[in-house]
Design a protein around this motif. Sequence first.
Motif, PDB file in Angstrom:
ATOM      1  N   LYS A   1      84.847  66.236  61.262  1.00 46.26           N
ATOM      2  CA  LYS A   1      84.539  65.927  59.805  1.00 46.26           C
ATOM      3  C   LYS A   1      83.711  64.414  59.722  1.00 46.26           C
TER       4      LYS A   1
ATOM      5  N   CYS B   1      76.889  67.494  68.008  1.00 49.30           N
ATOM      6  CA  CYS B   1      78.280  67.665  67.855  1.00 49.30           C
ATOM      7  C   CYS B   1      78.586  68.770  68.725  1.00 49.30           C
TER       8      CYS B   1
ATOM      9  N   TYR C   1      78.126  72.369  66.702  1.00 50.72           N
ATOM     10  CA  TYR C   1      79.130  72.820  66.261  1.00 50.72           C
ATOM     11  C   TYR C   1      79.585  74.306  66.868  1.00 50.72           C
TER      12      TYR C   1
ATOM     13  N   HIS D   1      70.549  72.114  60.158  1.00 51.74           N
ATOM     14  CA  HIS D   1      71.819  72.390  60.847  1.00 51.74           C
ATOM     15  C   HIS D   1      71.427  73.529  61.943  1.00 51.74           C
TER      16      HIS D   1
ATOM     17  N   PHE E   1      75.891  69.128  55.390  1.00 54.49           N
ATOM     18  CA  PHE E   1      74.290  68.935  56.002  1.00 54.49           C
ATOM     19  C   PHE E   1      73.678  69.508  54.815  1.00 54.49           C
TER      20      PHE E   1
ATOM     21  N   ALA F   1      80.955  71.635  58.008  1.00 54.36           N
ATOM     22  CA  ALA F   1      79.673  70.825  58.222  1.00 54.36           C
ATOM     23  C   ALA F   1      78.672  71.336  57.490  1.00 54.36           C
ATOM     24  N   SER F   2      78.496  72.574  57.493  1.00 54.69           N
ATOM     25  CA  SER F   2      77.157  73.325  56.918  1.00 54.69           C
ATOM     26  C   SER F   2      77.234  72.925  55.430  1.00 54.69           C
TER      27      SER F   2
ATOM     28  N   ALA G   1      80.356  64.920  60.641  1.00 55.64           N
ATOM     29  CA  ALA G   1      79.393  65.461  59.975  1.00 55.64           C
ATOM     30  C   ALA G   1      78.815  64.196  58.865  1.00 55.64           C
TER      31      ALA G   1
END
Length: 391
Positions: free
Chosen positions: A95, A48, A113, A133, A126, A122-123, A98
């Motif tokens: 988003k 991403c 990212y 990640h 994930f 996102a983290s 993700a």
Amino acid sequence: MKKLLFSMAVIGVLVFSGLLLTKSFDRMGELRFEALGQPAKEILVGVCWPFSVHHDGMADGLQLAMEEISAQHLAGSHTIRLVLRDDEYDEQKAKRIAVEFADTPEMSAVIGYYYSTFAVKASAIFESSRLLHIITGANNTAMTSHGFQYIVRTTLSSDNIAKSLARMSTERGYKKIALIWEEDAYGEDLAYQYRANLDSSESKLVYLWSYSPERADFRLPANELKGIDADVIFFSGLEPWAGDFLREAHQVGLTTPVVGAFIDTPEMRERAGQGLEGSMFFDIYNMDSSSPENQAFVHAFRTRFGRNPDTGAAQGYDALHLLAKAIKITGSRNPLDLSYAIRYMDPWKGANGRYKFTGSGNLENKPIFLKQYQDGEPVLVKKDPLLNSNQ
């Protein structure tokens, strides 16, 4: 107190982002471990990045690395397949990407990212969905301080960047500093860390101003700063808004030197116009490094794509090579195996220098490079001498 409040805010964002989503990311994680426990030779890796906005070398760096990994069997008997997604600097798109990656049980890792605000959210997704990640762009300090198991950062965190920038500021004789920062997970964090590292020096802050990316208008600070006796303006914010500030500063005749947290992108150049000349920014990659690893990368990149690599190209290239090394060491597609293999592997040298990680997945210190636009091109003017690396 401000640092505590900011950390609490970041944690709040992590929790809130999880509550907003209706799917069970924990269940996705269970499905991922089931799927990746089955015999298979392909490693699926999501990417991403704001490809269409940055127009940098990230995609090409990844492509070059994938070709080398395949030709030299650097991932052992496994092959790597990339799934590239463009978030276009849009929070909702970031988003959705993700969630898409989290809901792909055959996926082992995500690279990318760039924007810290997106990366923080996102983290959390994930981590819950057990997806590795590998952060190549986001610098927010707090991201690797929550005990997450599935996060590895191959770029410097803001606290380490700020230490170097504060040293550079004092070494260059900047004692009266104006500070402008972006109100987000990157700008606020870097500005706070920079201020904290100036506390032990003779420097003092003579001007403070913050802005929201949604309502950025720099006419007021540019005009106010003409009447402020400052040695330097530190702009703790990203492109393209940094370009808007430089353009406005040039138009009103502001001559105070500017050091920014932006990078050299086509959009940044277009937005800044003539205001770009003479401005400075920090970078984490030096294309002219004499290390054998970098020279080989630069030669291969030029041969393959007909141009010089940039920071994005080096970061993507190294991240995929690190992942391939972890795959070969473990022989596994499991994200947790890969995460710990990277965190605890011996120091590794890539195009962008030495990589050694802490147990929390944070990159240990590396140098940063201060560059200045001279005749329209960025020229290296300073390297932080207190950090030891073959760069």
